[in-house]
Design a protein around this motif. Structure first.
Motif, PDB file in Angstrom:
ATOM      1  N   GLY A  10      -3.776  -4.626  11.733  1.00 32.53           N
ATOM      2  CA  GLY A  10      -4.946  -3.783  11.949  1.00 32.53           C
ATOM      3  C   GLY A  10      -5.996  -3.967  10.880  1.00 32.53           C
ATOM      4  O   GLY A  10      -5.755  -4.570   9.832  1.00 32.53           O
ATOM      5  N   HIS A  11      -7.199  -3.422  11.165  1.00 28.44           N
ATOM      6  CA  HIS A  11      -8.303  -3.461  10.214  1.00 28.44           C
ATOM      7  C   HIS A  11      -8.418  -2.152   9.437  1.00 28.44           C
ATOM      8  O   HIS A  11      -9.074  -2.101   8.408  1.00 28.44           O
ATOM      9  CB  HIS A  11      -9.622  -3.715  10.949  1.00 28.44           C
ATOM     10  N   LYS A  12      -7.781  -1.082   9.954  1.00 23.45           N
ATOM     11  CA  LYS A  12      -7.800   0.226   9.307  1.00 23.45           C
ATOM     12  C   LYS A  12      -6.415   0.852   9.365  1.00 23.45           C
ATOM     13  O   LYS A  12      -5.647   0.584  10.283  1.00 23.45           O
ATOM     14  CB  LYS A  12      -8.755   1.177  10.038  1.00 23.45           C
ATOM     15  N   ILE A  13      -6.124   1.706   8.387  1.00 27.13           N
ATOM     16  CA  ILE A  13      -4.899   2.513   8.435  1.00 27.13           C
ATOM     17  C   ILE A  13      -5.320   3.897   8.925  1.00 27.13           C
ATOM     18  O   ILE A  13      -6.063   4.599   8.248  1.00 27.13           O
ATOM     19  CB  ILE A  13      -4.231   2.632   7.051  1.00 27.13           C
ATOM     20  N   GLN A  14      -4.859   4.290  10.103  1.00 29.82           N
ATOM     21  CA  GLN A  14      -5.302   5.537  10.710  1.00 29.82           C
ATOM     22  C   GLN A  14      -4.138   6.521  10.840  1.00 29.82           C
ATOM     23  O   GLN A  14      -3.795   6.977  11.928  1.00 29.82           O
ATOM     24  CB  GLN A  14      -5.955   5.258  12.053  1.00 29.82           C
ATOM     25  N   ALA A  15      -3.528   6.814   9.695  1.00 29.21           N
ATOM     26  CA  ALA A  15      -2.407   7.758   9.655  1.00 29.21           C
ATOM     27  C   ALA A  15      -2.164   8.137   8.196  1.00 29.21           C
ATOM     28  O   ALA A  15      -2.551   7.395   7.284  1.00 29.21           O
ATOM     29  CB  ALA A  15      -1.149   7.131  10.259  1.00 29.21           C
ATOM     30  N   PRO A  16      -1.527   9.281   7.957  1.00 32.16           N
ATOM     31  CA  PRO A  16      -1.238   9.687   6.571  1.00 32.16           C
ATOM     32  C   PRO A  16      -0.049   8.923   6.011  1.00 32.16           C
ATOM     33  O   PRO A  16       0.813   8.472   6.748  1.00 32.16           O
ATOM     34  CB  PRO A  16      -0.918  11.180   6.712  1.00 32.16           C
ATOM     35  N   ASN A  17      -0.014   8.809   4.676  1.00 31.89           N
ATOM     36  CA  ASN A  17       1.171   8.182   4.090  1.00 31.89           C
ATOM     37  C   ASN A  17       2.187   9.251   3.719  1.00 31.89           C
ATOM     38  O   ASN A  17       1.872  10.427   3.595  1.00 31.89           O
ATOM     39  CB  ASN A  17       0.800   7.290   2.906  1.00 31.89           C
ATOM     40  N   VAL A  18       3.447   8.811   3.590  1.00 30.77           N
ATOM     41  CA  VAL A  18       4.564   9.734   3.359  1.00 30.77           C
ATOM     42  C   VAL A  18       5.432   9.206   2.218  1.00 30.77           C
ATOM     43  O   VAL A  18       5.114   8.191   1.605  1.00 30.77           O
ATOM     44  CB  VAL A  18       5.418   9.897   4.642  1.00 30.77           C
ATOM     45  N   SER A  19       6.530   9.885   1.983  1.00 30.85           N
ATOM     46  CA  SER A  19       7.434   9.494   0.897  1.00 30.85           C
ATOM     47  C   SER A  19       7.999   8.093   1.114  1.00 30.85           C
ATOM     48  O   SER A  19       8.299   7.694   2.250  1.00 30.85           O
ATOM     49  CB  SER A  19       8.580  10.500   0.808  1.00 30.85           C
TER      50      SER A  19
ATOM     51  N   ILE B  30       0.824  -1.213   0.000  1.00 27.07           N
ATOM     52  CA  ILE B  30       0.000   0.000   0.000  1.00 27.07           C
ATOM     53  C   ILE B  30       0.854   1.258   0.000  1.00 27.07           C
ATOM     54  O   ILE B  30       0.570   2.213  -0.705  1.00 27.07           O
ATOM     55  CB  ILE B  30      -0.948   0.012   1.225  1.00 27.07           C
ATOM     56  N   GLY B  31       1.909   1.262   0.811  1.00 25.43           N
ATOM     57  CA  GLY B  31       2.765   2.438   0.863  1.00 25.43           C
ATOM     58  C   GLY B  31       3.429   2.607   2.209  1.00 25.43           C
ATOM     59  O   GLY B  31       3.335   1.761   3.105  1.00 25.43           O
ATOM     60  N   CYS B  32       4.130   3.733   2.368  1.00 32.45           N
ATOM     61  CA  CYS B  32       4.849   4.072   3.603  1.00 32.45           C
ATOM     62  C   CYS B  32       4.002   5.058   4.402  1.00 32.45           C
ATOM     63  O   CYS B  32       3.554   6.080   3.861  1.00 32.45           O
ATOM     64  CB  CYS B  32       6.201   4.682   3.244  1.00 32.45           C
ATOM     65  N   TYR B  33       3.782   4.770   5.688  1.00 33.32           N
ATOM     66  CA  TYR B  33       2.869   5.565   6.508  1.00 33.32           C
ATOM     67  C   TYR B  33       3.544   6.001   7.812  1.00 33.32           C
ATOM     68  O   TYR B  33       4.413   5.317   8.349  1.00 33.32           O
ATOM     69  CB  TYR B  33       1.605   4.766   6.845  1.00 33.32           C
ATOM     70  N   VAL B  34       3.069   7.126   8.334  1.00 32.81           N
ATOM     71  CA  VAL B  34       3.525   7.621   9.638  1.00 32.81           C
ATOM     72  C   VAL B  34       2.998   6.698  10.728  1.00 32.81           C
ATOM     73  O   VAL B  34       1.873   6.198  10.644  1.00 32.81           O
ATOM     74  CB  VAL B  34       3.002   9.055   9.883  1.00 32.81           C
ATOM     75  N   ASP B  35       3.808   6.458  11.765  1.00 43.77           N
ATOM     76  CA  ASP B  35       3.343   5.693  12.926  1.00 43.77           C
ATOM     77  C   ASP B  35       3.756   6.430  14.200  1.00 43.77           C
ATOM     78  O   ASP B  35       4.930   6.715  14.413  1.00 43.77           O
ATOM     79  CB  ASP B  35       3.941   4.281  12.931  1.00 43.77           C
ATOM     80  N   ASP B  36       2.777   6.752  15.012  1.00 43.82           N
ATOM     81  CA  ASP B  36       2.997   7.487  16.255  1.00 43.82           C
ATOM     82  C   ASP B  36       2.844   6.522  17.420  1.00 43.82           C
ATOM     83  O   ASP B  36       1.845   5.810  17.506  1.00 43.82           O
ATOM     84  CB  ASP B  36       1.970   8.621  16.363  1.00 43.82           C
TER      85      ASP B  36
END
Length: 568
Positions: free
Chosen positions: A185-194, A134-140
């Protein structure tokens, strides 16, 4: 008959002829093997490509809302939420017994063909029946992008292993971070990044990338048919009285037509809550909190009311709720870090080997949010997420330090200690399994029936008693915790341990710990000995040791040994 045989013997006896004959036979055999393997691979590929696939759906960030343990013994209502996955192929094969497995699982062709197809490609180019990048995403760390279960392996993590574990548990997404961490997870709850942010190689395969610092490489796990269930088994928790303020205790709710356990669990899982509470036609979702602790179970007869959508299930009523724990991971206690300032006060987490020290560390880390340390270094524990394992025990960065030492000098090096004590019969067997089978493995029957076991008991049983006696004698400030008491009433005993460590208690964190108390180092319990390994002589000696320890504890007005293993 003898003459033809003699001629053949003379023919092969000549060295040049014999050499070239062997070469010819070798090349012929190799060609046959090559043709056979090519034919097998062609047929398996044809079979795999014949099944249909759902189209790939890519979901972006944003969404509302926020592991597994064995269920309690169930009565009228106590059954595990039924598994209804009907996909023709499963993602992993580990849970299938070999004799019951389909042919592709026994041969390992599914995983093998996927890995072979990956050769020469990057993870971003892989798009087959298993997963879609899917891509690269921020994780907090305070608000995870994927909020299901998670696990770590700082030595052997691979993309396939992470996907396999998440798919096996019914999740839609698998994400890899920092080269060694896996989140589901069942959802991606963060924005994707480069894509350049996900630049760390996987610890178990340097040819692939596994996210980066606070960055997730996320895959969508493909289901082979739309009707396949997305969620794995929920755990029945029991029948509970309606909380006084139900809106505050269980913040999400909805009326569901033709109510069933499946529908309520699905709704709460979709909303990222760990609890699904059925109240007749209404479904409530939330987390365990001081307003709804799940500590006071009611008689299950009070919850008996047939579900409108399922004849054989009970959906509770307006006054008494039927509660299930979903597969959503409660992240209120998952953040862990080193102490912000180095402590000069050294606190030991002391125990005899096999007395539950690793389990206690897991509980303390979740309850406090701080890493625990160790007097030793165990690479397998570090690889599973105990990051304090690599620190020197005097670093002052960890909340307490694991130790099995029992000498005067070693004990006096600590300013205070939590002393874990466990039934010696269970502790000896646990340590014997660890010694010969690893942290979650088992000793073989040959070890149990051989000379190793009697020799082990002869040497280790006296140490069980002297270990406790030494800590009571030389320890400066000792807080005794019995393994059996902690297991029976985790909330209250863990709360006392947090207070002893000098920290403020967060009841929300403690309730979160109760929902994921097992950790990564719990033996399955399925493989039990069919006989009692203790002889009458062994039992007589161990019973005397128990009495000695019990007497020492009572002298100091400390909790005596639990009733279940006190000699009578």
């Amino acid at each position: 008959m003898a003459r033809p045989l003699l001629k053949i013997h003379r023919y092969f006896h000549r060295k040049p002829v014999r050499f070239f004959s062997f070469i010819l036979l070798y090349l012929t055999a190799g060609s046959l093997v090559f043709l056979h393997s090519g034919f097998s691979s062609d047929t398996s590929t044809t079979g795999a490509s014949g099944s249909g696939r759902d189209p790939v759906i890519s979901e972006g960030g944003g969404g509302a809302g926020a592991g597994g343990s064995t269920s309690d013994s169930l009565g009228l209502l106590g059954r595990v939420f039924k598994e209804t996955r009907r996909a023709p192929r499963r993602f992993g094969t580990r849970w299938i017994r070999e004799k019951d497995a389909p042919e592709w699982a026994r041969k390992g062709s599914h995983a093998k063909s996927w890995n072979n197809g990956a050769k020469g490609k990057t993870t971003k180019e892989m798009d087959d029946e298993r997963a879609k990048y899917i891509g690269c995403y921020v994780d907090d760390t305070q608000k995870r992008a994927l909020r299901g279960v998670s696990f770590f392996d700082y030595k052997k993590m691979t993309v396939f292993r992470c996907q396999d574990n998440c798919a096996e548990r019914g999740y839609l997404y698998a994400g890899l971070e920092f080269g060694a961490e896996c989140y589901c997870g069942h959802k991606i709850q963060a924005p994707n990044v480069s894509e350049s942010d996900c630049n760390m190689k996987c610890k178990g395969e340097t040819s692939n990338l596994c996210g980066g610092p606070n960055r997730l490489s996320i895959y969508r796990l493909e289901l082979s048919q739309e009707s396949a269930r997305r969620y794995g088994s929920a755990i029945f928790k029991g029948c509970f009285k309606r909380p006084d303020n139900v809106t505050l205790a269980l913040p999400a709710s909805a009326v569901i037509q033709n109510m069933s356990v499946d529908k309520c669990v699905d709704m709460c899982t979709e909303k990222e809550f760990t609890l699904a509470a059925l109240a007749g036609k209404k479904c409530h979702c939330g987390f365990p909190t001081p307003l709804f602790t799940l500590h006071e179970r009611e008689d299950e007869e009070l919850c008996v009311q047939r579900c409108a959508g399922e004849d054989f299930e009970s959906c509770g009523n307006n006054d008494y709720f039927v509660v299930y724990q979903t597969q959503v991971q409660d992240n209120r206690c998952m953040d862990r870090r080193f102490l912000p300032t180095r402590s000069k006060h050294q606190i030991a987490l002391a125990s005899f080997p096999g007395a539950g020290n690793t389990w206690a560390r897991h509980l303390i880390e979740l309850a406090t949010g701080f890493y625990t340390g160790s007097y030793y270094f165990d690479g397998s524990l570090y690889n599973k997420g105990f990051k304090g394992e690599r620190d020197h025990w005097r670093s002052g960065r960890t909340i307490c330090i694991k130790t099995h030492e029992s000498g005067k000098k070693e004990i006096e090096a600590f300013d205070s200690s939590i002393l874990m004590i466990r039934n010696p019969y269970k502790a000896l067997m646990a340590e014997f399994n660890r010694k010969y089978g690893g942290h979650i493995g088992f000793a073989s029957q040959a070890h149990w029936r051989g000379k190793e076991w009697p020799e082990f008991v002869r040497n280790y049983a006296p140490w069980w008693a002297s270990h406790t006696q030494d800590w009571l004698k030389y320890g400066k400030k000792v807080h005794v915790v019995h393994f059996e008491d902690l297991k029976r009433d985790l909330f209250s005993h863990l709360k006392k341990m947090v207070v002893f460590l000098g920290l403020e208690v967060s009841e929300d964190r403690l309730l979160c710990v109760e929902g994921q108390k097992d950790g990564n180092f719990k033996r399955s319990g399925l493989r039990k000995l069919e006989y009692d390994p203790y002889t009458a002589e062994m039992r007589a000696n161990i019973d005397e040791l128990i009495k000695t320890v019990d007497t020492e504890l009572k002298k100091r007005n400390l909790p005596a040994v639990p009733e279940e293993y006190r000699p009578r």
